[in-house]
Scaffold this motif. Sequence first.
Motif, PDB file in Angstrom:
ATOM      1  N   VAL A  13       0.833  -1.213   0.000  1.00 16.78           N
ATOM      2  CA  VAL A  13       0.000   0.000   0.000  1.00 16.78           C
ATOM      3  C   VAL A  13       0.865   1.261   0.000  1.00 16.78           C
ATOM      4  N   VAL A  14       1.975   1.246   0.734  1.00 18.35           N
ATOM      5  CA  VAL A  14       2.842   2.431   0.783  1.00 18.35           C
ATOM      6  C   VAL A  14       3.526   2.654  -0.557  1.00 18.35           C
ATOM      7  N   ASN A  15       4.085   1.596  -1.133  1.00 17.98           N
ATOM      8  CA  ASN A  15       4.824   1.756  -2.380  1.00 17.98           C
ATOM      9  C   ASN A  15       3.913   2.152  -3.538  1.00 17.98           C
ATOM     10  N   ILE A  16       2.716   1.584  -3.581  1.00 16.48           N
ATOM     11  CA  ILE A  16       1.770   1.963  -4.632  1.00 16.48           C
ATOM     12  C   ILE A  16       1.355   3.422  -4.469  1.00 16.48           C
ATOM     13  N   CYS A  38      -3.580  -1.399   6.524  1.00 11.94           N
ATOM     14  CA  CYS A  38      -4.547  -2.116   5.692  1.00 11.94           C
ATOM     15  C   CYS A  38      -5.133  -3.342   6.379  1.00 11.94           C
ATOM     16  N   VAL A  39      -4.549  -3.787   7.491  1.00 12.38           N
ATOM     17  CA  VAL A  39      -4.990  -5.007   8.169  1.00 12.38           C
ATOM     18  C   VAL A  39      -6.178  -4.699   9.075  1.00 12.38           C
ATOM     19  N   PRO A  40      -7.200  -5.543   9.087  1.00 11.05           N
ATOM     20  CA  PRO A  40      -8.360  -5.297   9.954  1.00 11.05           C
ATOM     21  C   PRO A  40      -7.978  -5.206  11.426  1.00 11.05           C
ATOM     22  N   ASP A  41      -8.830  -4.575  12.199  1.00  8.77           N
ATOM     23  CA  ASP A  41      -8.576  -4.349  13.618  1.00  8.77           C
ATOM     24  C   ASP A  41      -8.309  -5.656  14.355  1.00  8.77           C
TER      25      ASP A  41
END
Length: 500
Positions: A167-170, A270-273
């Motif tokens: 997510v960061v690189n995109i 991005c990972v759920p709680d």
Amino acid sequence: MSQIKNFNRREFIATTTGAASVAAILPRQVFGGPGRTAPSDRVNVALIGCGTQALRQLMGDWLPREDLNLVAICDPNTDSEDYRDWSPHGLRNSIREFLGNPNWGSETGIRAGLMAAKEMIEGYYANERGQGDWEGLKLYADYREMLAESEGIDAIIDMTPEHLHGVVNIAGMKAGKAVISHKVLANTLHEVHHTVRNAKETGVTTHLMAWNNDPALYQLWEWLDQGVIGKVKEVHNWSNRPIWPQGWIENPKEEMAVPDGMNWDLWLGCVPDRPYHIDYTHALFRGWFEFGSGCLGDMGQYSLWRTYRMLNPGPVVRVESNAATGATIVGNQSQWRRSEVAFPTASTVHFEHQDLDIFWYDGGMKPRVAKGLLASGERLPNQGVLYVGEYGTILGNFLGTNFRLLPESRMTALQGSLPASRSAEEVKNSVDEYMDAIREGKQSRGSFINIADLAEATCLATIALRTGEQITWDAENMKVLSDNVTHEFMTREYRDGWAV
């Protein structure tokens, strides 16, 4: 040491108010003179992730470079002494020596985080750069806010835990920034494919830091090209990792309060709680399916990328794994269990390509060596690589250097007639490679595009370890053909607003 506190974004930015004046303390010389890099010629870089690995590379790779200018840093952890590392005070002592500051860090814990990186960067630049040569450092907890205000940033360096790499690189590429990333490329197939696609579509410079290009590579490359051992049929690569705990049967049940200064929501990204636990964070994230990619992702990228470069086997066709087993007590009965949450303490993985079989071993596992290849009493090293050809075998250390033919008698017999090193492509270290690529506006040789086959194979290995199934892969259509493996293993469940 900075006091630990919770910062909102406005407070983060406010801490940089005096940075420009700090940079004028103890100036040694103003850059831009003879033999120096002018400020206008520097690459402005934002660092995302300020853990122990980032602090090490600040000292070794980034701060000493006159052509690199750190202008922003980002981490959801403000400052703490609860990091895990490979020695109790090694990192702290190195930073103290580097900064000439005997009071930096903690006497009891291992310190890292946003404010630790801030002190390192401002302390170094204060000593090394003259007044007006540096405009100060901006601090962020959320990389998305940083990218929204990134007009003066040329490149980002991603040192986040592996679950955030995709997510960061995109996001960095979509913002038009050059993107330099720690390994792995991403820890799900879905994010690997989107990362490679964005690298191709945006055309920005990309580089994965596992790439390396020392001169010894080209000597080995020539031996393989010239057929010293004939056509290579098998490669065996092994590591004594993990040197961090893993192999958990289930997620932690212990309740832990989120530490002061840690934005757990942003760390999860991005990972759920899920409830906070320290064993998910810092160096231990590597051991969890959700957050890491195990020993293969941590160490295998360094060595296997060399094999993929030299032998160019193409996409993987089939992946099969074997994992150390685990057991737990239920009531008064011992039951075998495959972990659904964590990588095993030891494993082997077989990557089948069209014309080459590659075998990976970790956790102390090593390949079997044919009788007579090693000298009497000799054992394989704790980490290494074997190239097995039609009529010969080459043994090297983990990165393939210090290599030799087996058995020793064959090495002796061919001494003097072995091919010299091939003409090397320009030999650069990883930092020179991506810095030159950024300035020239091109892809580096260590680009996200160039590691695509290995990145894909690594994620397929994770699926094989999670499911215990043999994975058959259709690379052209990016599809798992194994009936017992569902699509959910190719991606992750995303928190709202974070999907790729």
